[in-house]
Design an enzyme around this catalytic site. Structure first.
Site, PDB file in Angstrom:
ATOM      1  N   VAL A 143     -13.002 -39.276  25.999  1.00  5.21           N
ATOM      2  CA  VAL A 143     -12.720 -38.777  24.650  1.00  5.21           C
ATOM      3  C   VAL A 143     -13.251 -37.348  24.680  1.00  5.21           C
ATOM      4  CG1 VAL A 143     -13.209 -38.987  22.183  1.00  5.21           C
ATOM      5  CG2 VAL A 143     -12.934 -41.055  23.580  1.00  5.21           C
ATOM      6  N   PRO A 144     -12.363 -36.376  24.869  1.00 10.24           N
ATOM      7  CA  PRO A 144     -12.781 -35.007  25.194  1.00 10.24           C
ATOM      8  C   PRO A 144     -13.328 -34.208  24.013  1.00 10.24           C
ATOM      9  CG  PRO A 144     -10.407 -35.094  24.990  1.00 10.24           C
ATOM     10  CD  PRO A 144     -10.908 -36.507  24.829  1.00 10.24           C
ATOM     11  N   CYS A 145     -14.485 -34.606  23.529  1.00 14.38           N
ATOM     12  CA  CYS A 145     -15.100 -33.932  22.384  1.00 14.38           C
ATOM     13  C   CYS A 145     -15.444 -32.481  22.707  1.00 14.38           C
ATOM     14  CB  CYS A 145     -16.328 -34.706  21.913  1.00 14.38           C
ATOM     15  SG  CYS A 145     -17.564 -34.984  23.190  1.00 14.38           S
ATOM     16  N   HIS A 146     -15.523 -32.132  23.991  1.00 10.56           N
ATOM     17  CA  HIS A 146     -15.794 -30.732  24.357  1.00 10.56           C
ATOM     18  C   HIS A 146     -14.635 -29.820  23.948  1.00 10.56           C
ATOM     19  CE1 HIS A 146     -13.618 -32.438  27.791  1.00 10.56           C
ATOM     20  NE2 HIS A 146     -13.192 -31.210  28.047  1.00 10.56           N
TER      21      HIS A 146
END
Length: 187
Positions: A143-146
C-alpha cells in the site's frame, strides 16, 4: 470497528529477507499479509521490530515466496504490481478501507497530496484523517503510502528512516511531484 486493532492473528508467521533497500519482514497467515516492516540494516533489527506484536514463528515459506520476489524486484528498481497480494483489512474502519484501496491504485512514479486523496474518495477537508491512515499503514510498499505527499513538501513517513526513506522510494520510482523538485531534495 472501534478500539485498538488486533496486533496479530493466531498462527502468524514472519518471512524475513534482504533486498537492495534493506531488510524486510512480512507477517502473514495463510496467503494474507498482516504487517510489513522494512528499512532495516540487519535481519535481527527486523525481528526486534516484530517482537512488540507478540511471538510469531519465523519461516521461509516457499508457498508465499511470490511476495518476496515482488518486493525484491521493486527494491531493485523493476516495475511491479502488488495488486494480487492480499492484505488483512478486517480490523479497518470503512474510511480506512477506502483510503487504503485508493492508495493501492496510485501508480509508481505518481504522487497525490493528502488533500487530493481526500477529495477523490468523497471526503473533502479530510486531509488530516487521510494522513493518519497513511501514518498507521501496516503495509508500506504494497500500500504505497509514500506516494501520498503534502501540498508543499513530502509530508511524513513512518517506515524505515522516515522522510529520508520516503524520498528514496520516490527517487527509485522517478516520481512526479505537485511542487518544485529542487525544493524537495535540498538537504
Amino acid at each position: 470497528m472501534t478500539g485498538k486493532p488486533p496486533l496479530r492473528k493466531p498462527d502468524a508467521l514472519i518471512d524475513v529477507f534482504e533486498t537492495a533497500i534493506g531488510w524486510f519482514g512480512l507477517q502473514f497467515r495463510d496467503a494474507t499479509i498482516h504487517r510489513i516492516k522494512f528499512g532495516f540494516s540487519r535481519r535481527s533489527h527486523v525481528l526486534a521490530a516484530f517482537r512488540e506484536y507478540g511471538e510469531c514463528r519465523v519461516d521461509r515459506p516457499e508457498v508465499e515466496k511470490p511476495w518476496r520476489d515482488l518486493i525484491q524486484s521493486y527494491a531493485a528498481g523493476i516495475s511491479v504490481c502488488f495488486d494480487e497480494l492480499e492484505i488483512d483489512t478486517e480490523w479497518m474502519t470503512p474510511f480506512q478501507k477506502v483510503v487504503i484501496e485508493f492508495c493501492r491504485g496510485i501508480s509508481a512514479g505518481e504522487t497525490v497530496t493528502y488533500g487530493q486523496l481526500a477529495e477523490e474518495i468523497g471526503s473533502p477537508g479530510a486531509a488530516r484523517a487521510v494522513g493518519t491512515v497513511m501514518r498507521t499503514n501496516r503495509f508500506p510498499i504494497v500500500v504505497p503510502c509514500h506516494r501520498v505527499v503534502g501540498a508543499n513538501d513530502l509530508g511524513g513517513f513512518s517506515a524505515g528512516d522516515g522522510v529520508k526513506t520516503k524520498r528514496a522510494l520516490l527517487e527509485l520510482e522517478k516520481a512526479n511531484f505537485p511542487f518544485q523538485k529542487e525544493l524537495l531534495f535540498d538537504d
